[in-house]
Design a protein around this motif. Structure first.
Motif, mmCIF file in Angstrom:
data_model
loop_
_atom_site.group_PDB
_atom_site.id
_atom_site.type_symbol
_atom_site.label_atom_id
_atom_site.label_comp_id
_atom_site.label_asym_id
_atom_site.label_seq_id
_atom_site.Cartn_x
_atom_site.Cartn_y
_atom_site.Cartn_z
ATOM 1 N N THR A 1 0.871 -1.224 -0.033
ATOM 2 C CA THR A 1 -0.076 0.019 0.070
ATOM 3 C C THR A 1 0.903 1.323 -0.084
ATOM 4 O OG1 THR A 1 -0.077 0.057 2.254
ATOM 5 C CG2 THR A 1 -1.752 -0.855 1.291
ATOM 6 N N SER A 2 0.264 2.336 -0.223
ATOM 7 C CA SER A 2 0.823 3.583 -0.006
ATOM 8 C C SER A 2 1.885 4.240 -0.919
ATOM 9 C CB SER A 2 1.462 3.816 1.514
ATOM 10 O OG SER A 2 1.523 5.142 1.499
ATOM 11 N N VAL A 3 3.117 4.665 -0.547
ATOM 12 C CA VAL A 3 4.047 5.125 -1.424
ATOM 13 C C VAL A 3 5.333 4.409 -1.253
ATOM 14 C CG1 VAL A 3 5.616 7.019 -1.675
ATOM 15 C CG2 VAL A 3 3.280 7.572 -1.198
ATOM 16 N N GLN B 1 -7.594 -1.026 -7.901
ATOM 17 C CA GLN B 1 -6.580 0.095 -7.365
ATOM 18 C C GLN B 1 -5.994 0.530 -8.516
ATOM 19 O OE1 GLN B 1 -7.103 -2.866 -5.340
ATOM 20 N NE2 GLN B 1 -8.483 -1.546 -4.006
ATOM 21 N N THR C 1 9.183 13.166 -6.431
ATOM 22 C CA THR C 1 8.652 13.372 -5.092
ATOM 23 C C THR C 1 8.595 15.097 -4.839
ATOM 24 O OG1 THR C 1 11.027 13.280 -4.479
ATOM 25 C CG2 THR C 1 9.607 11.467 -3.856
ATOM 26 N N ASP D 1 8.946 7.583 -7.014
ATOM 27 C CA ASP D 1 7.931 6.780 -6.282
ATOM 28 C C ASP D 1 7.098 6.013 -6.940
ATOM 29 O OD1 ASP D 1 9.546 7.612 -3.942
ATOM 30 O OD2 ASP D 1 7.770 9.137 -3.220
ATOM 31 N N VAL E 1 3.179 4.871 -6.219
ATOM 32 C CA VAL E 1 2.152 5.390 -5.466
ATOM 33 C C VAL E 1 0.863 4.318 -5.896
ATOM 34 C CG1 VAL E 1 0.667 7.075 -4.538
ATOM 35 C CG2 VAL E 1 3.062 7.596 -5.337
ATOM 36 N N SER F 1 -2.968 3.270 -4.633
ATOM 37 C CA SER F 1 -4.336 3.949 -4.010
ATOM 38 C C SER F 1 -4.849 3.230 -2.873
ATOM 39 C CB SER F 1 -5.365 3.876 -4.885
ATOM 40 O OG SER F 1 -5.619 2.491 -5.642
ATOM 41 N N ALA F 2 -4.354 1.840 -2.681
ATOM 42 C CA ALA F 2 -4.845 0.808 -1.694
ATOM 43 C C ALA F 2 -4.136 -0.523 -2.022
ATOM 44 C CB ALA F 2 -6.253 0.678 -1.669
#
Length: 130
Positions: A28-30, A57, A64, A101, A103, A105-106
């Motif tokens: 998840t996330s970054v 997702q 960044t 990165d 990224v 979404s979930a």
């Protein structure tokens, strides 16, 4: 399509920062994938994302910066199989000094990634900074 020998030549002339890896469906996330460096710019030549487990997702590849430069994105439920983003020999530059990165979404997508990139000096430097 770019010339493979020219693309490889740029990664040999400058610092090759190519990476590959895998992300499990729980990811998840970054996710930081390439670290930038002051007075240098990351140039991304090619991104291959092989989706193993499809899910609703999204996936974004961006730098960044405070206003991130997005270089690739996949919509929710992209399907399984490879997705290729080819930025030719020179590649697409990110914001100077910034990282790259992934990224998500979930949680849900599982995939492998291969990113071909190089780090090139783009600012005036003194010898001790090289």
């Amino acid at each position: 399509m770019g010339n493979q020998s020219t693309a490889l030549g740029l990664r040999r002339t400058f610092k090759d920062v190519s990476v590959h890896g895998a992300v499990a469906a729980a990811g998840t996330s970054v996710l930081p994938v390439i670290t930038g460096r002051a007075k240098y710019t990351i140039y991304v030549q090619k991104v291959i994302i092989s989706i193993l487990t499809d899910a609703a997702q999204t996936l974004i590849l961006r730098d960044t910066a405070s206003t991130p430069k997005v270089i690739a994105s996949l919509p929710a439920s992209p399907g399984t199989g490879p997705e290729v983003f080819d930025f030719l020999d020179d590649g697409i530059p990110l914001t100077e000094g910034k990282d790259l990165d992934l990224v998500l979404s979930a949680a849900g997508l599982a995939f492998n990634y291969d990113i071909q990139a190089y780090l090139r000096p783009t600012a005036t430097m003194i010898p001790s900074e090289i």
